[in-house]
Scaffold this active site. Sequence first.
Site, PDB file in Angstrom:
ATOM      1  N   ARG A 173      17.179  27.251 -48.174  1.00 50.14           N
ATOM      2  CA  ARG A 173      17.478  27.673 -46.806  1.00 50.14           C
ATOM      3  C   ARG A 173      16.775  26.711 -45.844  1.00 50.14           C
ATOM      4  O   ARG A 173      15.544  26.643 -45.838  1.00 50.14           O
ATOM      5  CB  ARG A 173      16.995  29.106 -46.560  1.00 50.14           C
ATOM      6  CG  ARG A 173      17.143  29.548 -45.110  1.00 50.14           C
ATOM      7  CD  ARG A 173      16.727  31.009 -44.880  1.00 50.14           C
ATOM      8  NE  ARG A 173      16.849  31.324 -43.470  1.00 50.14           N
ATOM      9  CZ  ARG A 173      15.832  31.712 -42.687  1.00 50.14           C
ATOM     10  NH1 ARG A 173      14.609  31.891 -43.172  1.00 50.14           N
ATOM     11  NH2 ARG A 173      16.037  31.956 -41.401  1.00 50.14           N
TER      12      ARG A 173
ATOM     13  N   HIS B 176      16.907  28.194 -35.398  1.00 47.55           N
ATOM     14  CA  HIS B 176      15.545  28.614 -35.728  1.00 47.55           C
ATOM     15  C   HIS B 176      14.632  28.145 -34.582  1.00 47.55           C
ATOM     16  O   HIS B 176      13.722  27.344 -34.778  1.00 47.55           O
ATOM     17  CB  HIS B 176      15.124  28.040 -37.093  1.00 47.55           C
ATOM     18  CG  HIS B 176      13.987  28.764 -37.763  1.00 47.55           C
ATOM     19  ND1 HIS B 176      14.071  29.297 -39.031  1.00 47.55           N
ATOM     20  CD2 HIS B 176      12.737  29.045 -37.344  1.00 47.55           C
ATOM     21  CE1 HIS B 176      12.916  29.867 -39.374  1.00 47.55           C
ATOM     22  NE2 HIS B 176      12.083  29.719 -38.359  1.00 47.55           N
TER      23      HIS B 176
ATOM     24  N   GLU C 161      15.228  35.498 -36.698  1.00 45.96           N
ATOM     25  CA  GLU C 161      14.246  36.357 -36.018  1.00 45.96           C
ATOM     26  C   GLU C 161      14.374  36.340 -34.492  1.00 45.96           C
ATOM     27  O   GLU C 161      13.434  35.985 -33.783  1.00 45.96           O
ATOM     28  CB  GLU C 161      12.818  35.947 -36.393  1.00 45.96           C
ATOM     29  CG  GLU C 161      12.509  36.077 -37.865  1.00 45.96           C
ATOM     30  CD  GLU C 161      11.027  35.828 -38.183  1.00 45.96           C
ATOM     31  OE1 GLU C 161      10.252  35.462 -37.264  1.00 45.96           O
ATOM     32  OE2 GLU C 161      10.647  36.003 -39.339  1.00 45.96           O
TER      33      GLU C 161
ATOM     34  N   ASN D 285      13.271  39.003 -43.088  1.00 46.58           N
ATOM     35  CA  ASN D 285      12.017  38.274 -43.179  1.00 46.58           C
ATOM     36  C   ASN D 285      10.906  39.299 -43.076  1.00 46.58           C
ATOM     37  O   ASN D 285      10.832  40.048 -42.098  1.00 46.58           O
ATOM     38  CB  ASN D 285      11.861  37.266 -42.034  1.00 46.58           C
ATOM     39  CG  ASN D 285      12.814  36.091 -42.138  1.00 46.58           C
ATOM     40  OD1 ASN D 285      13.603  36.006 -43.077  1.00 46.58           O
ATOM     41  ND2 ASN D 285      12.740  35.196 -41.173  1.00 46.58           N
TER      42      ASN D 285
ATOM     43  N   GLU E  74      12.868  35.290 -45.945  1.00 47.52           N
ATOM     44  CA  GLU E  74      11.513  34.727 -45.898  1.00 47.52           C
ATOM     45  C   GLU E  74      10.528  35.743 -46.439  1.00 47.52           C
ATOM     46  O   GLU E  74      10.577  36.929 -46.077  1.00 47.52           O
ATOM     47  CB  GLU E  74      11.070  34.380 -44.463  1.00 47.52           C
ATOM     48  CG  GLU E  74      11.710  33.146 -43.896  1.00 47.52           C
ATOM     49  CD  GLU E  74      11.235  32.843 -42.477  1.00 47.52           C
ATOM     50  OE1 GLU E  74      10.088  33.200 -42.114  1.00 47.52           O
ATOM     51  OE2 GLU E  74      12.031  32.248 -41.732  1.00 47.52           O
TER      52      GLU E  74
HETATM   53  C1  GBH Z   1       8.439  33.536 -39.440  1.00 49.55           C
HETATM   54  O1  GBH Z   1       8.010  34.232 -38.339  1.00 49.55           O
HETATM   55  C2  GBH Z   1       9.224  32.351 -38.993  1.00 49.55           C
HETATM   56  O2  GBH Z   1      10.611  32.551 -39.202  1.00 49.55           O
HETATM   57  C3  GBH Z   1       8.770  31.064 -39.620  1.00 49.55           C
HETATM   58  O3  GBH Z   1       9.289  29.994 -38.896  1.00 49.55           O
HETATM   59  C4  GBH Z   1       7.267  31.022 -39.678  1.00 49.55           C
HETATM   60  O4  GBH Z   1       6.762  29.794 -40.072  1.00 49.55           O
HETATM   61  C5  GBH Z   1       6.818  32.090 -40.630  1.00 49.55           C
HETATM   62  O5  GBH Z   1       7.376  33.322 -40.305  1.00 49.55           O
HETATM   63  C6  GBH Z   1       5.304  32.247 -40.736  1.00 49.55           C
HETATM   64  O6  GBH Z   1       4.750  32.628 -39.532  1.00 49.55           O
HETATM   65  O7  GBH Z   1       0.304  40.978 -35.468  1.00 49.55           O
HETATM   66  O8  GBH Z   1      -1.128  40.134 -37.181  1.00 49.55           O
HETATM   67  O9  GBH Z   1       0.425  41.886 -37.704  1.00 49.55           O
HETATM   68  C7  GBH Z   1       7.086  35.281 -38.619  1.00 49.55           C
HETATM   69  C8  GBH Z   1       6.881  36.213 -37.477  1.00 49.55           C
HETATM   70  C9  GBH Z   1       5.331  37.492 -36.260  1.00 49.55           C
HETATM   71  C10 GBH Z   1       5.390  37.729 -38.650  1.00 49.55           C
HETATM   72  C11 GBH Z   1       3.949  38.105 -36.266  1.00 49.55           C
HETATM   73  C12 GBH Z   1       4.040  38.395 -38.622  1.00 49.55           C
HETATM   74  C13 GBH Z   1       2.694  39.931 -37.220  1.00 49.55           C
HETATM   75  C14 GBH Z   1       1.321  39.440 -37.316  1.00 49.55           C
HETATM   76  N1  GBH Z   1       5.579  36.855 -37.519  1.00 49.55           N
HETATM   77  N2  GBH Z   1       3.820  39.008 -37.346  1.00 49.55           N
HETATM   78  S1  GBH Z   1       0.165  40.676 -36.889  1.00 49.55           S
END
Ligand code: GBH
Length: 445
Positions: A80, A124, A169, A290, A352
């Site tokens: 992906r 993305h 997302e 994800n 993811e």
């Molecule tokens: C994804 O986003 C993305 O699609 C990707 O590009 C990225 O690299 C990957 O994940 C890793 O970050 O408030 O401490 O509980 C993830 C989105 C948003 C997931 C914040 C975890 C909560 C953290 N994230 N979330 S917390």
Amino acid sequence: MALPPLPAFPTGFTFGVATSAYQVEGAADTGGRGPSIWDTFTHEPGQIADGSTGDVACDHYHRYPEDVALMAGLGTDAYRFSVAWPRVQPDGTGPANPTGLAFYDRLVDTVLAAGIDPVATLFHWDLPQALEDRGGWMDRDTAYRFADYSALVAAALGDRIKLWVTLNEPVVHMTYGYAMGVHAPGRMMLFDAFPTTHHQLLGHGLAVAAVRAHSGSPVALTNNYSPVHACGDTAADRAAVAAYDALHNRLFTDPVLGLGYPTEIDFDLSVVHDGDLDVIATPIDGIGVNYYNPTGIRAPDEGHPLPFEMVQLDGYPTTGFGWPVVPEGLRDILVTLTRRYGDALPPLYVTESGCSYPDMVGPDGDCADPDRIAYLDGHLRAVRAAIDEGADVRGYFVWSLLDNFEWAEGFSQRFGLVHVDFDTQVRTPKTSYAWYRDAIRQARR
Ligand code: GBH
């Protein structure tokens, strides 16, 4: 690692790896690529934890043959990746830039030649800066521009992509990018960011039709899902949990599955035109899930700007990012989606799943990451358990193949199965790479 063997997965289940364009490609000024909002954002001082940019990243644009060979060594079924809109349309509109499309053409052919299925995400988060200058996703026209761009990509690659993902997302892009300003484009509009929800969803629905005109492969939407743990049991806590769940888990799923916008939060719906909800509910072939971690929620204190307050969940190990490690949450969300939407729910793909840990290069250049092995083992078992409970889960993609540019954290958080030295671009498989290779073989038996 002396972990018990993984249970067998259903025949045809896809084991994959994932990346995204801005996080790995680099070559920001190569081949006529235009600037994206992430180029602008990373070049503003103070936005990225370590001051880095994605100008070079993993140089995947030039090194993709080596990266595809690494995938082949894993025995992965699918890759992906995402297409960078500003490579295809440098200013977000008009005819395709042939040099930009040619890169994805080469990439896809190389992936196929290695016996791996290409899975393409169309957006993305790297919006062409020229479109942001006209309002970005706040502007309805961006939805139509996204459909045009999607048609160009599908016309070029539609015969070879095995699964399409329209948006990655959109809830994170809306909240981090437009409501809180911690991601590009760095706008801080709080609930006034709602038009970016509607316009992304409209763009998604239009893009489904645009892709289908050129490709017979399934089309999905990928969301970030987070099961909500109630931290408190008053009526106010329960209302806060419902509001967070509506915002994070339902806002980009209910309308796509024909249920309209959740009513728990009072959005200004004046941007919704007649007929839009039908476009948004264009039938799709999959939902990408994800999953990283669950979220603790309680009622907000007086004067808090949101209808909920987030609480750090105690009692779990944490990743290098500080996120709680809760494999059970993945089973939970897959089963919750299955029960919540019933027959309206298309097949699920875990697009993811992964974790960051600090760089652990040993004296011989080896990279041992036992915590990542335990993480992936637990999450694969959670997927298997969800399947046993009736969830129709078709695939699992590890985030990520490579250590890469982790958005606001720059290169300080490493999610890869493969270590990348960002000075030399040397790739070194971590112990989790060999583990995943063996796990895929076991699970396929
Ligand atoms: C994804 O986003 C993305 O699609 C990707 O590009 C990225 O690299 C990957 O994940 C890793 O970050 O408030 O401490 O509980 C993830 C989105 C948003 C997931 C914040 C975890 C909560 C953290 N994230 N979330 S917390």
